[in-house]
Design an enzyme around this catalytic site. Structure first.
Site, mmCIF file in Angstrom:
data_model
loop_
_atom_site.group_PDB
_atom_site.id
_atom_site.type_symbol
_atom_site.label_atom_id
_atom_site.label_comp_id
_atom_site.label_asym_id
_atom_site.label_seq_id
_atom_site.Cartn_x
_atom_site.Cartn_y
_atom_site.Cartn_z
ATOM 1 N N LYS A 135 1.498 1.221 -6.024
ATOM 2 C CA LYS A 135 1.338 0.797 -7.570
ATOM 3 C C LYS A 135 1.089 1.995 -8.400
ATOM 4 O O LYS A 135 1.099 1.608 -9.481
ATOM 5 C CB LYS A 135 0.455 -0.146 -7.623
ATOM 6 N N ASP A 181 3.375 4.021 -9.125
ATOM 7 C CA ASP A 181 4.380 4.004 -9.871
ATOM 8 C C ASP A 181 4.757 2.544 -10.478
ATOM 9 O O ASP A 181 5.523 1.966 -9.947
ATOM 10 C CB ASP A 181 5.533 4.500 -9.108
ATOM 11 N N LEU A 185 -3.546 9.935 -5.520
ATOM 12 C CA LEU A 185 -2.799 10.861 -4.502
ATOM 13 C C LEU A 185 -1.540 10.876 -4.980
ATOM 14 O O LEU A 185 -0.806 9.623 -5.381
ATOM 15 C CB LEU A 185 -2.938 10.290 -3.261
ATOM 16 N N HIS A 193 1.195 7.600 1.219
ATOM 17 C CA HIS A 193 2.314 7.252 1.860
ATOM 18 C C HIS A 193 2.071 6.703 3.208
ATOM 19 O O HIS A 193 2.531 5.712 3.591
ATOM 20 C CB HIS A 193 3.110 8.448 2.185
ATOM 21 N N ASP A 197 -1.831 10.684 2.018
ATOM 22 C CA ASP A 197 -2.471 9.885 2.805
ATOM 23 C C ASP A 197 -1.994 8.334 1.929
ATOM 24 O O ASP A 197 -2.170 7.150 2.349
ATOM 25 C CB ASP A 197 -3.913 9.755 2.598
ATOM 26 N N GLY A 211 9.468 12.308 0.881
ATOM 27 C CA GLY A 211 8.745 13.002 1.684
ATOM 28 C C GLY A 211 7.629 13.846 1.003
ATOM 29 O O GLY A 211 6.924 13.569 0.035
#
Length: 277
Positions: A147, A149, A183, A33, A31, A27
């Site tokens: 990417k 993570d 982001l 996500h 942008d 959650g």
């Protein structure tokens, strides 16, 4: 978009969903996500996109921000609906963990103890456990992850391969603000002055990547210069390294596909980023 709070109702919907692309999240969506959701809709031969929102206690350390992690469901719901998601799974913690989770997925300790694993012990065990559980619930054909993570993406690809899960893992490129900042939900922890400073991390990673592209083979030199520059502006760097893309080990020979990765604190925010070379 249909919203499901129970495993039973989601499974009933899944039975009619055809080929599914799945995007798990915690959650507080941005942008980056939403780019995953759009990519899921465009993935070949996909009938249905399912997203989940679940803040997973298992992947937070004792000193980390589980209780403070932003819960922004109403805004998230609107964004996911606008992005064309068909089903949203938002289980309460009692649904995902009706009893203490005694069975866990433990990634390769050698891999899970480096970089992010060194800074966040137990983190990848928590991630792998909840993702496997979500895969068992959703039964996706494809699952998409960002990417940013980078190490997490490799952990999950390895889990899928070694456990022979029938899921295709797709990594999507980092989505950045106009000034280059990757982001992240944790960007919200930055003050106005810290937000103005934050793009320096990407600039320094890019400088390291450019040095390597132009023939630098002593990777410690550009990494040390980038580290010194960040520390000069008040950053506290956990790591800043060049590694092989496939296993995040130190490069051994010319011609390997590489990535420069970093994690660093700016004020209370811990930011991670990477640039593929």
């Amino acid at each position: 978009m249909l919203i499901h709070k129970s495993i039973a109702t989601l499974r009933a919907a899944r039975a009619q969903a055809g080929r599914v692309a799945f995007v798990p999240t915690m959650g507080n969506l941005h942008d980056g996500h939403l780019a995953l959701m759009r990519a899921a809709r465009k993935h070949p031969n996909i009938n249905t996109v399912i997203a989940s929102i679940f803040v997973n206690r298992l992947q937070f350390g004792q000193s980390e921000d589980f209780d403070k992690y932003p819960r922004t469901f109403e805004a998230d719901r609107e964004k996911l609906s606008a992005a064309g998601v068909h089903h949203l799974f938002i289980p309460p913690e009692t649904e995902m963990y009706p009893q203490p989770q005694h069975y866990h997925v433990t990634p390769d300790p050698e891999f899970a103890s480096i970089l992010e694993g060194a800074s966040r012990p137990g983190h990848f065990r928590g991630v792998a456990t909840v993702v496997l559980k979500l895969f068992n619930i959703v039964q996706p054909n494809v699952a998409l992850f960002g990417k940013k993570d980078y190490q997490q993406l490799i952990v999950l690809k390895n889990m899928v391969r070694e456990l022979a899960l029938p899921v295709e893992i797709v990594g999507q490129d980092i989505v950045r603000a106009a000034d280059g900042l990757a982001l992240s939900s944790r960007n919200g922890y930055l003050s106005a002055s810290e937000r103005a400073e934050a793009p320096r991390l990407y600039r320094q990673l890019t400088a390291v990547a450019e040095a390597v592209r132009h023939g630098e083979r002593d990777f410690t030199r550009p990494c040390s210069a980038a580290l010194a520059e960040l520390e000069r502006y008040g950053w506290k760097v956990d790591y800043l390294v060049v590694r092989r893309r496939d296993d995040l080990k130190a490069p051994r020979e010319l011609g390997e596909s590489l990535v420069v990765l970093a994690a660093a604190r700016l004020g209370t925010a811990r930011l991670i980023d990477n640039v593929e070379i």
